[in-house]
Design an enzyme around this catalytic site. Structure first.
Site, PDB file in Angstrom:
ATOM      1  N   SER A 148      43.968  58.991 108.218  1.00 42.63           N
ATOM      2  CA  SER A 148      45.263  58.142 107.615  1.00 42.63           C
ATOM      3  C   SER A 148      44.971  56.557 107.446  1.00 42.63           C
ATOM      4  CB  SER A 148      46.396  58.602 108.427  1.00 42.63           C
ATOM      5  OG  SER A 148      46.607  59.904 108.578  1.00 42.63           O
ATOM      6  N   GLN A 149      45.914  56.183 106.376  1.00 45.24           N
ATOM      7  CA  GLN A 149      45.848  54.853 106.086  1.00 45.24           C
ATOM      8  C   GLN A 149      46.523  54.071 107.243  1.00 45.24           C
ATOM      9  OE1 GLN A 149      49.177  54.551 103.708  1.00 45.24           O
ATOM     10  NE2 GLN A 149      49.090  52.424 103.190  1.00 45.24           N
TER      11      GLN A 149
END
Ligand code: SAH
Length: 301
Positions: A148-149
């Site tokens: 994930s970012q």
């Protein structure tokens, strides 16, 4: 700050951008010096990793109740070369810049930002992608999944921590371990972290990624996270790292009263949802910002 000081016995300034100390004789003392850890990681990429190191994240046995200090990521025993150490100083600098960007995007929980600054994100990437580890993007980790970012990792944890207990989290569950990055960040804000992954090779990847960090309070499980972990429940925080059309009832049932669950919900258009359990039979739901996650899927592969 009291809480932070307890969980981070060393000031953040001693964790990041630490100049290599003149006296490196006492190498067996566990400290969260990421420079050394990073250097050990760089070394470990060119040499096979030992499977016998303690502190790996074994699946299924309950986490040891450890004093706060041992929740730090311990320094690996491998000796770092000067070159490795200076390259790891670079990764600390870019990690600091990443955290500054995350803060600029609105995350203001100091403990979450400190955790993001501590965890060496590049250690969770394939070597070919590690140079991109600190950009604010999700990146492939294989098996059509992504890490994930950074912003969304920080944001979800911040939302989960904004509870009636001043951010104290005893037991947290993550659905979707992926490469293990978010579990490592969670390990610095919760006493016990359980993380479930449904894709076996990713579950194993996460174990391998977490092993050199020797995190004592994360337990990885291979299984369908939609079922939760009833044998360990209840959890005062649950984070889903994959988006379903709705949050599985089993997970709602495994929340403590006062517990907070943060999940992406939707298919093409997804929103972040915060669910709070307010009594045995009542939950409230708040829709937050738009987001984009890989799909939540049933079963294991
Ligand atoms: N937490 C990770 C993100 C992983 S991406 C990070 O730190 O970046 C989301 C992960 O959720 C994928 O690895 C996917 O396989 C997993 N996943 C999807 N459905 C799941 C389920 N039902 N149970 C467990 N894991 C699931």
């Amino acid at each position: 700050m009291t809480d932070k000081a307890k969980r981070f016995p060393l000031q953040l300034s001693s964790v990041v951008d630490k100049k290599p100390s003149a006296d490196r004789s006492n190498r067996s003392v566990a400290t969260p010096q990421t420079a050394t850890k990073n250097a050990a990681w760089e070394n470990s990429r060119s040499t096979p990793r030992s499977g016998s190191e303690s502190g790996a994240a074994p699946a299924s046995s309950p986490p040891k109740k450890t004093p706060a200090a041992s929740q730090q990521m311990a320094r690996p025993s491998r000796t770092a070369s000067h070159v490795d150490r200076s390259s790891s100083m670079v990764s600390e600098g870019v990690r600091k810049a990443m955290v500054a960007r995350v803060a600029k995007q609105g995350v203001c929980d100091a403990k979450v930002l400190a955790a993001m600054e501590t965890v060496p994100r590049h250690m969770f990437m394939e070597p070919g992608l590690s140079s991109q580890a600190y950009i604010d993007a999700s990146l492939p980790i294989g098996h059509h999944q992504t890490i994930s970012q950074p912003y969304i990792v920080a944001r979800m944890i911040e939302i989960m921590r904004d509870n009636q207990q001043g951010g104290v989290l005893n037991k947290v569950l993550e659905i979707g371990t992926g490469c293990g990055y978010q579990a490592a960040v969670l390990s610095l804000v919760a006493k016990e972290v359980y993380s479930i992954e449904r894709i076996k090779p990713l579950h194993e990847l996460a174990r391998n990624n977490l092993r050199p960090l020797r995190i004592a309070n994360v337990r990885l499980h291979y299984g369908d996270g939609m079922l939760g972990l009833p044998q360990v429940a209840p959890f005062d925080g649950i984070i889903l790292a994959a988006a379903g059309l709705e949050v599985p009832q089993a997970l709602l049932d495994q929340m403590t009263i006062g517990g907070r669950l943060v999940a992406p919900v939707g298919s093409r258009h997804q929103v972040l949802q915060l669910i709070q359990r307010i009594s045995k039979f009542d939950w409230t739901s708040t829709t937050l910002e738009d987001c984009h996650f890989v799909p939540l899927r049933a079963g294991t592969v």
